[in-house]
Design a protein around this motif. Structure first.
Motif, PDB file in Angstrom:
ATOM      1  N   LEU A   1       0.075  -4.362  30.634  1.00  0.00           N
ATOM      2  CA  LEU A   1       0.349  -2.921  30.627  1.00  0.00           C
ATOM      3  C   LEU A   1       1.734  -2.589  31.140  1.00  0.00           C
ATOM      4  N   ALA A   2       2.403  -3.552  31.777  1.00  0.00           N
ATOM      5  CA  ALA A   2       3.774  -3.306  32.238  1.00  0.00           C
ATOM      6  C   ALA A   2       4.740  -3.153  31.073  1.00  0.00           C
ATOM      7  N   ARG A   3       4.295  -3.486  29.845  1.00  0.00           N
ATOM      8  CA  ARG A   3       5.181  -3.389  28.684  1.00  0.00           C
ATOM      9  C   ARG A   3       5.133  -2.018  28.004  1.00  0.00           C
ATOM     10  N   VAL A   4       4.348  -1.116  28.530  1.00  0.00           N
ATOM     11  CA  VAL A   4       4.262   0.211  27.908  1.00  0.00           C
ATOM     12  C   VAL A   4       5.630   0.877  27.772  1.00  0.00           C
ATOM     13  N   PRO A   5       6.492   0.883  28.816  1.00  0.00           N
ATOM     14  CA  PRO A   5       7.818   1.503  28.629  1.00  0.00           C
ATOM     15  C   PRO A   5       8.636   0.852  27.514  1.00  0.00           C
ATOM     16  N   GLU A   6       8.486  -0.453  27.358  1.00  0.00           N
ATOM     17  CA  GLU A   6       9.185  -1.165  26.280  1.00  0.00           C
ATOM     18  C   GLU A   6       8.738  -0.655  24.914  1.00  0.00           C
ATOM     19  N   TRP A   7       7.436  -0.474  24.731  1.00  0.00           N
ATOM     20  CA  TRP A   7       6.921   0.001  23.436  1.00  0.00           C
ATOM     21  C   TRP A   7       7.285   1.468  23.205  1.00  0.00           C
ATOM     22  N   ARG A   8       7.338   2.250  24.264  1.00  0.00           N
ATOM     23  CA  ARG A   8       7.782   3.641  24.115  1.00  0.00           C
ATOM     24  C   ARG A   8       9.194   3.682  23.537  1.00  0.00           C
ATOM     25  N   GLU A   9      10.064   2.898  24.109  1.00  0.00           N
ATOM     26  CA  GLU A   9      11.457   2.933  23.666  1.00  0.00           C
ATOM     27  C   GLU A   9      11.640   2.294  22.292  1.00  0.00           C
ATOM     28  N   ALA A  10      10.823   1.291  21.983  1.00  0.00           N
ATOM     29  CA  ALA A  10      10.954   0.613  20.686  1.00  0.00           C
ATOM     30  C   ALA A  10      10.578   1.541  19.541  1.00  0.00           C
ATOM     31  N   TYR A  11       9.541   2.365  19.739  1.00  0.00           N
ATOM     32  CA  TYR A  11       9.015   3.179  18.640  1.00  0.00           C
ATOM     33  C   TYR A  11       9.249   4.684  18.812  1.00  0.00           C
ATOM     34  N   ARG A  12       9.562   5.119  20.051  1.00  0.00           N
ATOM     35  CA  ARG A  12       9.779   6.535  20.357  1.00  0.00           C
ATOM     36  C   ARG A  12       8.608   7.388  19.858  1.00  0.00           C
ATOM     37  N   LYS A  13       7.428   6.919  20.231  1.00  0.00           N
ATOM     38  CA  LYS A  13       6.183   7.592  19.906  1.00  0.00           C
ATOM     39  C   LYS A  13       5.218   7.396  21.076  1.00  0.00           C
TER      40      LYS A  13
END
Length: 478
Positions: A304-316
């Motif tokens: 779950l620490a990767r959530v910020p990474e996925w936010r920035e990757a997809y901007r959704k």
């Protein structure tokens, strides 16, 4: 639902039923729908055949005032029916309209009310018969969840050996499924459950395909897939609580390819007049969530620490619908502790995302919540409810990450979470221009302990030296 009455509440359902031909194959040979007009705006939902010579079209009005309609069909007796109704303000408690993406990474209902997504998974709960399904609904009344992941097709998997009472298709004379003929009784039952969730304030995250199949529904030919999608959207899109998930673990469906998933998204997008939320769930490999028809990321992942990474990757918005399940089965994805489940909820929240729950405790009759529903046995739901209350009180519009440990709602509210770490003190930095009151939160014991005084700028704060604690900072100056 409303059948030719004078008024319909905003985001309710207007339904028109007409009699038409029952011979041949009405599912493929008859086209039917209607044009709904309000001033200079026209909405054209598809209708559907509901068996026994009955054709229906459903419409969810989103604008108050007078609407006029006219049916369209390739059959004379179904074409040219005209009428009107008045859309009035919402009259049902909790009717805020469909959920939409809000402020890039978060959700809100159509009337602007924030939606803090707290989901759970009950894949096959609508395939268990009335007694267990009604028990599931009773459980949900006391549970913290406002979204339910659920499959249209029945499921074949460990703990899921029973045959469903109803199937989505009828059999032909050869005894095989006829993928050109739907079973209206199945869909009538399914939409009843969707409506019951709506009335409880629960979003129905409808999973359109999945790989766990022994009936042939996962390997239908393309023309059958497309017909199915259009039929499901025609029946269900007028329910304001619908979300569309193209698949559970799409990457395990080896008979489908990337172009198929793209086509499925486009069919749903083009067929749904209300543009409900759309996603797709992975096992190992991500779909490209950056594609324009994807509204939010639906993720299976345990980090779950990767959530910020996925936010920035997809901007959704990022929704970790599956972070493993609280339980004790032999599968490693289904035996994390309640404390670990709660920890993952907090990690995803601090990362600016949303997390889904599931439960898989062994049961003598194989009634596991994650698939069949029933009752909840675990300890995480109460702690998840505590987190939801906290967020709805202080940051209903959503949190955005500001550091590895912290997230904020602008400069009005900050939430810091330390997870498995157990600091005896911590150096905090808050805006110097404002004053904040602090609380120490025990996420497991669900306690909130105020800290004396007000704080701003950079300061050291003494902490309990225990894991799974958090600190919230609430701005108190006007």
């Amino acid at each position: 639902m409303t059948d030719m009455t004078e008024s319909v509440e905003k985001w309710g359902i207007f339904e028109l039923a007409l009699s038409g031909p029952a011979d041949g194959n009405p599912f493929t040979e008859v086209s039917f729908g209607a044009r709904f007009r309000h001033k200079n705006r026209v909405v054209e939902p598809d209708g559907f055949y509901d068996g026994d010579g009955v054709y229906r079209v459903r419409f969810m009005p989103d604008t108050e005032g007078e609407w006029h309609y006219e049916t369209v069909s390739n059959v004379d007796e179904l074409a040219g029916h005209r009428g009107s109704f008045t859309c009035v303000p919402p009259t049902t408690p909790g009717n805020h309209g469909p959920v939409q993406v809000h402020n890039i990474y978060h959700f809100a209902y159509a009337d602007g009310t924030p939606h803090v997504s707290v989901g759970t998974t009950c894949y096959a709960w609508v395939h268990q018969g009335d007694a267990l399904e009604e028990q599931t609904l009773e459980t949900l009344k006391q549970a913290p969840f406002n979204k339910m992941r659920m499959c249209v097709f029945p499921k074949h998997y460990p703990f899921n050996a029973n045959e469903p009472p109803l199937y989505p298709y009828v059999r032909g004379e050869d005894g095989q499924w006829d993928f050109q003929r739907f079973n209206p009784a199945f869909f009538q039952h399914f939409e009843t459950r969707v409506g019951q969730l709506r009335d409880m304030g629960i979003e129905a995250d409808i999973i359109l395909f999945h790989p766990y199949d022994r009936w042939g529904f996962a390997t239908m030919p393309p023309e059958a897939d497309d017909l199915y999608l259009r039929y499901v959207v025609a029946r269900l899109a007028a329910y304001r609580n619908v979300w569309w998930s193209m698949a559970n673990e799409f990457d395990l469906m080896k008979s489908k390819h990337e172009a198929d998933w793209d086509r499925f998204f486009r069919i749903v997008q083009e067929s749904d007049p209300y543009q409900h939320l759309r996603s797709i769930h992975n096992c190992r490999r991500f779909y490209d969530h950056g594609k324009p028809w994807v509204t939010h990321t639906s993720v299976q992942h345990s980090d779950l620490a990767r959530v910020p990474e996925w936010r920035e990757a997809y901007r959704k918005p990022v929704v970790v619908d599956e972070c493993r399940y609280e339980g004790n089965i032999e599968k490693m994805w289904g035996n994390i502790t309640a404390q670990e489940m709660v920890h993952r909820f907090w990690l995803g929240t601090i990362g600016g995302g949303y997390v889904g729950h599931g439960e898989t405790y062994l049961h003598p009759e194989d009634i596991l919540w994650w698939s069949k529903g029933g009752v909840l046995h675990g300890e995480s739901p109460a702690r998840i409810a505590f987190l939801r209350r906290l967020l709805e009180e202080h940051a209903p519009e959503g949190l955005d990450p500001v550091s590895r440990e912290g997230a904020s709602k602008g400069e009005d509210y900050y939430l810091f979470y330390f997870g498995v770490a157990q600091p005896g003190r911590f150096l905090f930095t808050l805006p110097e221009a404002h004053q904040y009151r602090l609380d120490v939160i025990d996420t497991w014991n669900m306690t909130i302990t105020p800290v004396e005084g007000t704080y701003s700028g950079t300061f050291m704060l003494e902490l309990p030296s225990k894991p799974f604690h958090a600190v919230q900072a609430r701005r108190v100056d006007s």
